[in-house]
Design a protein around this motif. Structure first.
Motif, PDB file in Angstrom:
ATOM      1  N   PHE A  83      71.785  50.008 -19.510  1.00  0.00           N
ATOM      2  CA  PHE A  83      71.105  51.373 -19.703  1.00  0.00           C
ATOM      3  C   PHE A  83      70.318  51.548 -20.891  1.00  0.00           C
ATOM      4  N   ALA A  84      70.780  50.922 -22.095  1.00  0.00           N
ATOM      5  CA  ALA A  84      69.834  50.708 -23.291  1.00  0.00           C
ATOM      6  C   ALA A  84      68.538  49.800 -22.984  1.00  0.00           C
ATOM      7  N   ALA A  85      68.952  48.660 -22.084  1.00  0.00           N
ATOM      8  CA  ALA A  85      67.821  47.660 -21.771  1.00  0.00           C
ATOM      9  C   ALA A  85      66.798  48.157 -20.878  1.00  0.00           C
ATOM     10  N   GLU A 129      89.153  47.987 -37.586  1.00  0.00           N
ATOM     11  CA  GLU A 129      87.729  47.634 -38.138  1.00  0.00           C
ATOM     12  C   GLU A 129      86.680  48.147 -37.132  1.00  0.00           C
ATOM     13  N   TYR A 130      87.183  47.442 -35.522  1.00  0.00           N
ATOM     14  CA  TYR A 130      86.462  47.878 -34.569  1.00  0.00           C
ATOM     15  C   TYR A 130      86.280  49.399 -34.392  1.00  0.00           C
ATOM     16  N   CYS A 131      87.425  50.082 -34.544  1.00  0.00           N
ATOM     17  CA  CYS A 131      87.367  51.605 -34.533  1.00  0.00           C
ATOM     18  C   CYS A 131      86.470  52.322 -35.633  1.00  0.00           C
ATOM     19  N   GLU A 132      86.438  51.614 -36.547  1.00  0.00           N
ATOM     20  CA  GLU A 132      85.844  52.372 -37.804  1.00  0.00           C
ATOM     21  C   GLU A 132      84.269  52.178 -37.737  1.00  0.00           C
ATOM     22  N   THR A 133      83.895  50.724 -37.099  1.00  0.00           N
ATOM     23  CA  THR A 133      82.461  50.425 -36.942  1.00  0.00           C
ATOM     24  C   THR A 133      81.891  51.232 -35.849  1.00  0.00           C
ATOM     25  N   LEU A 134      82.932  51.620 -34.965  1.00  0.00           N
ATOM     26  CA  LEU A 134      82.263  52.315 -33.779  1.00  0.00           C
ATOM     27  C   LEU A 134      82.191  53.805 -34.182  1.00  0.00           C
ATOM     28  N   SER A 135      82.752  54.229 -35.150  1.00  0.00           N
ATOM     29  CA  SER A 135      82.744  55.661 -35.536  1.00  0.00           C
ATOM     30  C   SER A 135      81.721  55.920 -36.367  1.00  0.00           C
ATOM     31  N   ARG A 136      81.184  54.680 -37.040  1.00  0.00           N
ATOM     32  CA  ARG A 136      80.047  54.843 -38.080  1.00  0.00           C
ATOM     33  C   ARG A 136      78.919  54.720 -37.068  1.00  0.00           C
ATOM     34  N   LEU A 137      78.871  54.089 -36.075  1.00  0.00           N
ATOM     35  CA  LEU A 137      77.849  54.101 -35.004  1.00  0.00           C
ATOM     36  C   LEU A 137      77.375  55.413 -34.600  1.00  0.00           C
ATOM     37  N   ASN A 138      78.649  56.056 -34.125  1.00  0.00           N
ATOM     38  CA  ASN A 138      78.516  57.412 -33.641  1.00  0.00           C
ATOM     39  C   ASN A 138      78.136  58.331 -34.657  1.00  0.00           C
ATOM     40  N   HIS A 139      78.339  58.398 -35.622  1.00  0.00           N
ATOM     41  CA  HIS A 139      77.918  59.178 -37.047  1.00  0.00           C
ATOM     42  C   HIS A 139      76.201  58.934 -36.967  1.00  0.00           C
ATOM     43  N   LEU A 140      75.860  57.712 -37.223  1.00  0.00           N
ATOM     44  CA  LEU A 140      74.712  57.313 -37.396  1.00  0.00           C
ATOM     45  C   LEU A 140      73.872  57.959 -35.964  1.00  0.00           C
ATOM     46  N   HIS A 141      74.264  57.548 -35.022  1.00  0.00           N
ATOM     47  CA  HIS A 141      73.688  58.251 -33.621  1.00  0.00           C
ATOM     48  C   HIS A 141      73.157  59.726 -33.504  1.00  0.00           C
ATOM     49  N   ARG A 142      74.564  60.481 -34.125  1.00  0.00           N
ATOM     50  CA  ARG A 142      74.192  61.902 -34.092  1.00  0.00           C
ATOM     51  C   ARG A 142      73.281  62.268 -35.069  1.00  0.00           C
ATOM     52  N   SER A 143      73.485  61.598 -36.443  1.00  0.00           N
ATOM     53  CA  SER A 143      72.522  61.991 -37.562  1.00  0.00           C
ATOM     54  C   SER A 143      71.218  61.523 -37.353  1.00  0.00           C
ATOM     55  N   TYR A 144      70.891  60.402 -36.561  1.00  0.00           N
ATOM     56  CA  TYR A 144      69.420  59.938 -36.539  1.00  0.00           C
ATOM     57  C   TYR A 144      69.225  59.468 -35.050  1.00  0.00           C
ATOM     58  N   PRO A 145      69.237  60.445 -33.945  1.00  0.00           N
ATOM     59  CA  PRO A 145      69.193  59.994 -32.603  1.00  0.00           C
ATOM     60  C   PRO A 145      67.951  59.276 -32.286  1.00  0.00           C
ATOM     61  N   LYS A 146      66.870  59.442 -33.147  1.00  0.00           N
ATOM     62  CA  LYS A 146      65.702  58.687 -32.651  1.00  0.00           C
ATOM     63  C   LYS A 146      65.726  57.271 -32.782  1.00  0.00           C
ATOM     64  N   LEU A 147      66.852  56.631 -33.652  1.00  0.00           N
ATOM     65  CA  LEU A 147      67.083  55.159 -33.813  1.00  0.00           C
ATOM     66  C   LEU A 147      67.546  54.560 -32.449  1.00  0.00           C
ATOM     67  N   LYS A 148      66.847  53.704 -31.914  1.00  0.00           N
ATOM     68  CA  LYS A 148      67.165  52.878 -30.599  1.00  0.00           C
ATOM     69  C   LYS A 148      68.177  51.890 -31.078  1.00  0.00           C
ATOM     70  N   MET A 149      69.506  52.286 -30.536  1.00  0.00           N
ATOM     71  CA  MET A 149      70.678  51.465 -30.695  1.00  0.00           C
ATOM     72  C   MET A 149      70.981  50.682 -29.412  1.00  0.00           C
ATOM     73  N   ILE A 150      70.961  49.397 -29.481  1.00  0.00           N
ATOM     74  CA  ILE A 150      71.186  48.298 -28.084  1.00  0.00           C
ATOM     75  C   ILE A 150      72.569  47.573 -28.357  1.00  0.00           C
ATOM     76  N   PRO A 151      73.379  47.888 -27.421  1.00  0.00           N
ATOM     77  CA  PRO A 151      74.527  47.096 -27.322  1.00  0.00           C
ATOM     78  C   PRO A 151      74.096  45.754 -26.648  1.00  0.00           C
ATOM     79  N   SER A 152      74.428  44.753 -26.768  1.00  0.00           N
ATOM     80  CA  SER A 152      74.183  43.364 -26.184  1.00  0.00           C
ATOM     81  C   SER A 152      74.422  43.371 -24.610  1.00  0.00           C
ATOM     82  N   HIS A 153      75.378  44.484 -24.177  1.00  0.00           N
ATOM     83  CA  HIS A 153      75.745  44.134 -22.527  1.00  0.00           C
ATOM     84  C   HIS A 153      75.472  45.551 -21.923  1.00  0.00           C
ATOM     85  N   CYS A 154      74.498  46.320 -22.296  1.00  0.00           N
ATOM     86  CA  CYS A 154      74.343  47.667 -21.880  1.00  0.00           C
ATOM     87  C   CYS A 154      73.164  47.660 -20.988  1.00  0.00           C
TER      88      CYS A 154
END
Ligand SMILES: [Zn+2]
Length: 278
Positions: free
Chosen positions: A270-272, A243-268
């Motif tokens: 760079f994003a902060a 499930e971890y890999c599936e969720t990560l793959s979906r986030l990757n898909h989302l990022h590529r299809s809608y790069p305008k979305l600001k995705m923020i991991p809790s320990h990153c």
């Protein structure tokens, strides 16, 4: 509805980079713990997680928590805790009305007991998962049970009991979320794998930027941008590797299809660093 949001750091821990991202280096890297502060016009002050606090230091000063402290060295200053940062704004613990808990790992919930009046909002599946762990399994899964407040069940609002809605088309391949307050200001999205019922949070900030807090669905922006899984050794602490890999793959898909979305991991960091405090 646009909502006021700040993204703050409450301590950091240290790991070799290769553990959190495949092909990462062996050198020890900082992993800051971030938490969110929302000011909702009707619901008041809301936190998304709390990061580290003095309570964490107390729990890792004796066994079995001491083992956690050895595996994950932590550094923070007292002025960095969520409570100290709320007080620095001239506010008090009582002003915090809700805490959204992404998941129950100690680096996300160490400050929960500092906010006795807050209603605690989480997926019931996340709570059920940690309730079933014994003391040693808790430790292996990054959970320190004494960080949980008394009567947590009575103070909880289960995400599953709020209104399920279809997500905007741009959020594909994520199809549904939960409208936590019924006003579409804060939408919980389930991101399973790291734990059961990990809570991502979708909202629009005051500048109109769509933001998606993704907790520990990955440890860095690079991981979702390049669909890079962590080292397989993390299977030991993750709830469900597939499930971890599936969720990560979906986030990757989302990022590529809608790069305008600001995705923020809790320990990153760079994003902060790319995110304005509003
Ligand atoms: Zn975690």
């Amino acid at each position: 509805m646009r909502i006021q949001f700040e993204w703050k750091m409450a301590g950091k821990c240290f790991h070799p980079e290769f553990i959190t991202i495949r092909s990462g280096s062996f050198k020890s890297c900082e992993f800051p713990s971030y938490f969110g502060i929302f000011n909702h016009p009707k619901r008041g002050l809301i936190l998304y997680d709390t990061g580290y606090s003095e309570r964490f230091s107390r729990e890792v000063s004796h066994f079995p928590g001491k083992l956690y402290g050895w595996m994950t060295p932590v550094k923070y200053s007292p002025s960095e805790t969520a409570l100290a940062q709320i007080q620095a704004k001239g506010l008090s613990a009582q002003d915090v009305k809700y805490i959204f808990i992404s998941h129950f790992h100690a680096d996300h919930i160490s400050g929960l007991k500092d906010f006795p009046n807050a209603q605690l909002v989480c997926f019931k599946s996340a709570f059920d998962e940690i309730s079933e762990l014994g003391p040693w399994k808790s430790l292996l899964h990054g959970v320190l049970p004494d960080l949980l407040p008394e009567g947590i069940k009575e103070r909880a609002l289960w995400v599953e009991d709020t209104m399920m809605i279809s997500l905007p088309a741009y959020m594909q391949p994520f199809h549904y979320g939960f409208d936590l307050f019924g006003d579409q200001s804060l939408i919980a999205v389930e991101l399973p794998g790291h734990t059961q019922g990990q809570m991502g949070l979708l909202f629009q900030d005051l500048l109109g930027q769509e933001v998606f807090l993704i907790g520990d669905a990955c440890w860095s922006s690079r991981a979702y941008q390049e669909n890079r899984t962590p080292n397989p050794i993390t299977r030991l602490i993750l709830s469900n590797w597939r499930e971890y890999c599936e969720t990560l793959s979906r986030l990757n898909h989302l990022h590529r299809s809608y790069p305008k979305l600001k995705m923020i991991p809790s320990h990153c960091s760079f994003a902060a660093s790319g995110y304005p405090s509003v």
